[in-house]
Design an enzyme around this catalytic site. Structure first.
Site: not given
Ligand code: FBP
Length: 556
Positions: A81, A145, A176, A202-203, A205, A243, A251, A425, A428
């Protein structure tokens, strides 16, 4: 790109800060620590990684002017991601390689690991790099991926690198992808194949971290973007006072993002999946706990609020986790019969008729929309795609039902109207904060220094990042050091251990000490947008998580 924004133009000349050891280039003296082990299952990991296991931790100790570096070609891959700062890793790598030898060349494999196997690439010249400095996104070369895990892929990858004269590969990815980098490094080293492999953490998350890796890049920027939005929503909630906002935050598994955003914004409720699992909470208990806060606030005439929900939550609620596992099996076994059903009621009845008693009672307690989402298409591994489950809507609806039941018994007199949001999104591909711009550039530079030093099987490493960049410590960590064996998709596999939120860690403990007050008081913090220009105290922030983990004062 035909037009760029004024901010992007101004930002393109930002010169990211580097750790002192790399300021004069990537020709550095490298000091080696003691031989290392791994986080668990040492015997198995040592056997599986006999060529790379035990390598020492490396620390860069400043310029090595006498160092001679032969010209070389290097390949880079973005994997998984998007995360803010990826382009700066590549820019740092490029600049670092050029500092080793002006004749060095960098190639980017396109669309992730697939590009390596399918031989799709482009040369990353200075002109290409300059257009992407300090920008968000992974669009310079794209990402994907695909997992690199078969011998066939390893061999093909090497053939493609050999044809381009590539002697080192940098894989920018999460746990991974870095696990795959480790497998690749081991394979090439064991088979005397002259291809070095270096990883970068990287991530968004935030779950690729450990004693040595302080943060995965992108986490800082993504959390700042979400926190800005949460702050804005808090202010709207406190203005309109009508609200309750249920906000799901990305994440995939760990709740680091939800926790960091809670620390930055002080919401009334923030669910931390790891705590739900540890306390073995049922969905009914979770709903009750949120409804209690709504009711408490209603008594103070505050019929509004903000609740943060981590994306991965459903898989941490034990009864939903077993329901999902049963559904995965059941739908795999009855795929044909289930595919013939088009009526939602029939689908629900079909599944309900096959669930065991406990799972059925959990399934029946869920709103119909969620029941259907749980039966939706599985991913290629046969697992439910949790990111597609609208947990925020599920909880808002179930809290409403709970409050109506309380009202019918005369136990609740407030008003409850919910708005739901999903922030993922949006964060990111944001332009990297100074922290991420500097950290990423330094990681890329580190990768170049590791390559220059002939290292393989290492992850680029920059530590002490709460301090000013000149005090950052740079080097490399053997990837095997982060490995253990886990049962994944029906088999035992060597993997980098994923870092979940630690309930005895300082960030969670700090949050837990404050949440009761935040629940009833309206104590929202409005972080505002990321600042790229201005005083250091607003531009060069690190996350609250890092501050607390490093026991630095995380204000209020
Ligand atoms: P990575 O672990 O590859 O960095 O991706 C994280 C992430 O942004 C998660 O937070 C999210 O659940 C997932 O990717 C969504 O990925 P996609 O858009 O490929 O479904």
């Amino acid at each position: 790109m035909s037009e760029i924004s004024p901010l992007q133009k101004a930002r393109s000349v930002y010169q990211p800060k580097l750790p002192a050891a790399l300021k004069k280039g990537a020709k550095v003296k490298i000091s080696s620590g003691k031989p290392t082990t791994c986080v668990a299952n040492a015997d198995k990991i040592q056997t599986l990684f006999s060529a790379t296991y035990g390598s020492p931790v490396l620390t860069f100790k400043g310029a090595d002017a006498a160092m001679k570096c032969k010209a070389m070609h290097v390949g880079v891959i973005l994997s998984g991601g998007q995360a803010p700062g990826g382009h700066n890793v590549i820019a740092g790598l490029y600049d670092g390689l050029k500092s080793l030898n002006r004749a060095n060349k960098l190639y980017g494999f396109l669309k992730g690991p697939d590009g390596l196997v399918k031989n799709e690439y482009m040369e990353l010249t200075g002109k290409v790099i300059d257009a992407y400095r300090n920008t968000g996104g992974f669009d310079m070369i794209g990402s994907g991926r695909t997992k690199l895990e078969t011998e066939e892929q390893f061999k093909q990858g090497y053939e493609n690198c050999k044809a381009l004269g590539i002697g080192a590969l940098v894989i920018i990815g999460g746990d991974d992808s870095n696990t795959n980098a480790c497998l690749l490094a081991e394979y090439y080293k064991k088979n005397n194949i002259p291809l070095q492999v270096v990883g970068c953490p990287k991530t968004i998350d935030g779950d690729l971290k450990n004693e040595w890796i302080e943060a995965s890049f992108g986490f800082d920027t993504a959390c700042r973007v979400y926190s800005e939005l949460i702050g804005n929503i808090g202010r709207d909630a406190n203005s309109a006072k009508k609200y309750w906002h249920f906000i799901k935050l990305m994440g995939r598994s760990a709740s680091h993002i939800a926790l960091e955003c809670a620390l930055q914004t002080h919401p009334n409720v923030a669910i931390i999946s790891e705590e739900v699992e540890a306390k073995k909470m049922t969905i009914a208990q979770l709903v009750k706990s949120i409804a209690d806060v709504v009711a408490q606030r209603a008594e103070a005439k505050c019929n509004f609020g903000v609740a943060l929900i981590p994306e991965g939550l459903v898989e941490f609620i034990p009864e939903v986790k077993s329901l999902i596992a049963e559904l995965n099996d059941l739908l795999a076994k009855n795929a044909e019969a289930f595919a013939k059903l088009s009526d939602p009621e029939e689908k629900i009845a079909f599944v309900s008729g096959k669930l065991d008693k406990k799972s059925l009672s959990c399934f029946a307690s869920l709103p119909k929309g969620i029941q259907l989402q749980l039966c939706n298409d599985r991913d290629p591994h046969g697992n439910v795609q949790v990111s597609l489950i609208e947990t925020e809507k599920m909880l808002a609806q179930m809290v409403k039902t709970e409050l109506s039941a309380r009202a019918a018994k005369g136990k609740y007199k407030g008003k409850f109207s919910a708005q739901t949001h999903f922030f993922g999104y949006e964060g990111r591909c944001a332009a990297p904060s100074n922290y991420d711009a500097d950290y990423c550039y330094s990681l890329g530079y580190c990768a170049a220094a590791l390559i220059g030093g002939g290292k393989t099987g290492y992850m680029a490493n920059v530590r002490n990042t709460f301090a000013p960049a000149s005090k950052w410590i740079a080097g490399g960590i053997p990837i095997t050091m982060m490995m253990n064996v886990e049962h994944r998709h029906g088999a035992d596999k060597p993997v980098i251990r994923k870092a979940l939120v630690e309930l005895d860690g300082a960030p969670f403990r700090f949050f837990a000490s404050k949440r009761e007050a935040w629940a009833v008081e309206t104590d929202y913090v409005y972080p505002g947008p990321i600042q790229y220009f201005g005083p250091s105290e607003v531009c060069d922030l690190a996350t609250k998580t890092l501050a607390l983990e490093q026991k630095k004062a995380a204000k209020k």
